[in-house]
Motif scaffolding. Sequence first.
Motif, short mmCIF file in Angstrom:
data_model
loop_
_atom_site.label_atom_id
_atom_site.label_comp_id
_atom_site.label_asym_id
_atom_site.label_seq_id
_atom_site.Cartn_x
_atom_site.Cartn_y
_atom_site.Cartn_z
N GLY A 154 6.66 -53.19 23.43
CA GLY A 154 7.69 -53.47 24.42
C GLY A 154 8.69 -52.33 24.42
N ALA A 155 9.96 -52.65 24.58
CA ALA A 155 11.00 -51.62 24.58
C ALA A 155 11.07 -50.96 23.20
N ALA A 156 11.25 -49.65 23.19
CA ALA A 156 11.35 -48.90 21.94
C ALA A 156 12.14 -47.63 22.20
N MET A 157 12.66 -47.05 21.12
CA MET A 157 13.45 -45.81 21.22
C MET A 157 12.78 -44.72 20.41
N ARG A 158 12.55 -43.59 21.04
CA ARG A 158 11.94 -42.45 20.36
C ARG A 158 12.94 -41.84 19.36
N LEU A 159 12.40 -41.24 18.31
CA LEU A 159 13.21 -40.57 17.30
C LEU A 159 12.64 -39.18 17.05
N ALA A 160 13.53 -38.21 16.86
CA ALA A 160 13.14 -36.85 16.51
C ALA A 160 13.63 -36.56 15.10
N GLY A 161 12.72 -36.25 14.19
CA GLY A 161 13.11 -35.89 12.83
C GLY A 161 13.71 -34.49 12.80
N LEU A 162 14.84 -34.34 12.14
CA LEU A 162 15.57 -33.08 12.14
C LEU A 162 15.39 -32.28 10.86
N GLU A 163 14.60 -32.80 9.91
CA GLU A 163 14.47 -32.14 8.62
C GLU A 163 13.00 -31.98 8.25
N ARG A 164 12.74 -31.10 7.30
CA ARG A 164 11.35 -30.78 6.96
C ARG A 164 10.61 -32.00 6.42
N HIS A 165 11.32 -32.98 5.86
CA HIS A 165 10.64 -34.15 5.31
C HIS A 165 10.57 -35.31 6.29
N ASN A 166 10.96 -35.09 7.57
CA ASN A 166 10.71 -36.12 8.59
C ASN A 166 10.36 -35.49 9.94
N ASN A 167 10.00 -34.19 9.93
CA ASN A 167 9.79 -33.49 11.20
C ASN A 167 8.47 -33.84 11.89
N ASN A 168 7.68 -34.74 11.29
CA ASN A 168 6.48 -35.25 11.94
C ASN A 168 6.72 -36.57 12.66
N ALA A 169 7.99 -36.96 12.76
CA ALA A 169 8.30 -38.29 13.32
C ALA A 169 7.73 -38.47 14.72
N GLU A 170 7.91 -37.48 15.58
CA GLU A 170 7.41 -37.62 16.95
C GLU A 170 5.90 -37.65 16.98
N ALA A 171 5.25 -36.78 16.22
CA ALA A 171 3.79 -36.76 16.18
C ALA A 171 3.23 -38.07 15.60
N ARG A 172 3.96 -38.67 14.69
CA ARG A 172 3.54 -39.93 14.07
C ARG A 172 3.97 -41.15 14.89
N ALA A 173 4.69 -40.92 15.99
CA ALA A 173 5.21 -42.02 16.84
C ALA A 173 6.11 -42.95 16.04
N ILE A 174 6.98 -42.37 15.23
CA ILE A 174 7.98 -43.14 14.50
C ILE A 174 9.13 -43.45 15.45
N VAL A 175 9.38 -44.73 15.70
CA VAL A 175 10.36 -45.16 16.70
C VAL A 175 11.14 -46.36 16.16
N ILE A 176 12.12 -46.80 16.94
CA ILE A 176 12.79 -48.08 16.70
C ILE A 176 12.17 -49.08 17.67
N HIS A 177 11.65 -50.19 17.15
CA HIS A 177 11.08 -51.21 18.03
C HIS A 177 11.30 -52.59 17.43
#
Length: 225
Positions: A154-177
């Motif tokens: 359903g509704a979700a919010m995209r997140l962009a990781g800003l650091e080397r230990h979370n910079n795969n967030a977009e590729a991993r589809a890490i979001v708020i849902h």
Amino acid sequence: MDRRTFSRLALSGIGLAMLPRSVAFGATAMPSAGVPSPVPMPAAVPPFSQPTAYAAKPYARLLDRARAALDRHGGSIALRDRVALADFTAASRDLRFHIVDLISGQASSYLVAHGRGSDPAHSGWLQSFSNEPGSLATSDGAYRTGEIYYGVHGAAMRLAGLERHNNNAEARAIVIHGADYVSEDHIASWGKLGRSEGCFAVARHMLPQVLGLLGPGRLLYADKL
């Protein structure tokens, strides 16, 4: 006699107009007519920026880290009025996702799940972070909130990781849902929340408020102290 207008600080965020009045904050009145205007001075430090204003809060240390991340990633964070804190020091049954208003000091707290890869035994406590694709784990550090979209949850919010230990967030589809396994009923039955695949999953009925308070361009900071 001249009249001076009142200024109002419009805190942005998707759906904010639909939220309770307590989340909207206006500016104070300007000096009354006839009183000479003072020489412009630097803006006062918001009361909540003073350590004594939040030292007793359970998220105080995490908030200090988030404020440092705001300075570190200032060029990537457009809005600095609110931050979200995911305090994975606490168990999943606790209200450990905090949205803190840095101007007023007010905060709202919510349930949030961690990834199954961060808690393989499903103890209810986050054991470790990972940024690896396929890990199904939560990643720590600073994120920038992005656009709201509609997907499998359903509704979700995209997140962009800003650091080397979370910079795969977009590729991993890490979001708020939202998720059904994040609820008081689930805690009553199991003593803990279910687990996500690394996303910040919140209760479905609270998701509109969470997304409305955050909106795009703010900081989400996750860590375990």
